[in-house]
Design a protein around this motif. Structure first.
Motif, PDB file in Angstrom:
ATOM      1  N   TRP A  15      44.184  59.507  43.038  1.00 35.65           N
ATOM      2  CA  TRP A  15      45.179  58.508  42.667  1.00 35.65           C
ATOM      3  C   TRP A  15      46.128  59.044  41.607  1.00 35.65           C
ATOM      4  CZ3 TRP A  15      45.667  54.137  45.412  1.00 35.65           C
ATOM      5  CH2 TRP A  15      44.613  53.783  46.238  1.00 35.65           C
ATOM      6  N   ARG A  39      48.121  55.023  50.228  1.00 35.06           N
ATOM      7  CA  ARG A  39      47.478  53.828  49.670  1.00 35.06           C
ATOM      8  C   ARG A  39      48.115  53.485  48.337  1.00 35.06           C
ATOM      9  NH1 ARG A  39      41.029  54.931  50.557  1.00 35.06           N
ATOM     10  NH2 ARG A  39      41.116  55.062  52.825  1.00 35.06           N
ATOM     11  N   ARG A  41      47.588  50.715  44.914  1.00 39.15           N
ATOM     12  CA  ARG A  41      46.705  49.747  44.259  1.00 39.15           C
ATOM     13  C   ARG A  41      47.196  49.461  42.843  1.00 39.15           C
ATOM     14  NH1 ARG A  41      41.290  53.366  42.877  1.00 39.15           N
ATOM     15  NH2 ARG A  41      42.240  54.559  41.182  1.00 39.15           N
ATOM     16  N   ASP A  42      46.660  48.402  42.276  1.00 37.65           N
ATOM     17  CA  ASP A  42      46.896  48.040  40.882  1.00 37.65           C
ATOM     18  C   ASP A  42      45.943  48.886  40.042  1.00 37.65           C
ATOM     19  OD1 ASP A  42      46.933  46.876  38.337  1.00 37.65           O
ATOM     20  OD2 ASP A  42      46.931  44.833  39.112  1.00 37.65           O
ATOM     21  N   SER A  43      46.461  49.694  39.132  1.00 38.85           N
ATOM     22  CA  SER A  43      45.606  50.600  38.358  1.00 38.85           C
ATOM     23  C   SER A  43      44.658  49.855  37.420  1.00 38.85           C
ATOM     24  CB  SER A  43      46.448  51.596  37.558  1.00 38.85           C
ATOM     25  OG  SER A  43      47.237  50.924  36.614  1.00 38.85           O
ATOM     26  N   ASP A  45      42.960  47.310  38.338  1.00 34.41           N
ATOM     27  CA  ASP A  45      41.898  46.773  39.201  1.00 34.41           C
ATOM     28  C   ASP A  45      41.567  47.819  40.268  1.00 34.41           C
ATOM     29  OD1 ASP A  45      40.091  45.148  40.469  1.00 34.41           O
ATOM     30  OD2 ASP A  45      41.584  43.762  41.279  1.00 34.41           O
ATOM     31  N   PRO A  49      41.839  45.078  45.799  1.00 35.40           N
ATOM     32  CA  PRO A  49      42.491  45.326  47.086  1.00 35.40           C
ATOM     33  C   PRO A  49      43.500  46.459  47.009  1.00 35.40           C
ATOM     34  CG  PRO A  49      43.308  43.298  46.097  1.00 35.40           C
ATOM     35  CD  PRO A  49      42.183  43.778  45.232  1.00 35.40           C
ATOM     36  N   GLN A  50      43.726  47.071  48.161  1.00 33.87           N
ATOM     37  CA  GLN A  50      44.697  48.148  48.283  1.00 33.87           C
ATOM     38  C   GLN A  50      45.605  47.851  49.465  1.00 33.87           C
ATOM     39  OE1 GLN A  50      42.598  51.826  48.873  1.00 33.87           O
ATOM     40  NE2 GLN A  50      41.301  51.526  47.097  1.00 33.87           N
TER      41      GLN A  50
END
Length: 67
Positions: A15, A39, A41-43, A45, A49-50
């Motif tokens: 990531w 992909r 995502r919220d770093s 969280d 979810p992704q």
């Protein structure tokens, strides 16, 4: 933004945090490229979810977002 695919077999994405994200701000986005998929995502969280995008769709998004 330049995407680098993760090394290895692609089962564990590497990531990368957006350069626009801060450690204490609400806009924290990370992106990982695995073979054929990008992909997002919220770093804050990492286990949440992704979103997954095909490489062509991601390229189109970046082209429009950087105009």
């Amino acid at each position: 933004m330049t995407l680098k695919t993760s090394a290895g077999d692609g089962s564990t994405p590497e990531w990368f945090k957006s350069s626009y994200s801060s450690n204490d701000g609400p806009e924290c986005v990370e992106v990982a490229a695995v073979p054929g998929v990008v992909r997002v995502r919220d770093s804050k969280d990492a286990h949440g979810p992704q979103l997954a995008f095909g490489v062509d769709a991601w390229s189109d998004f970046l082209a429009r977002a950087t105009r």
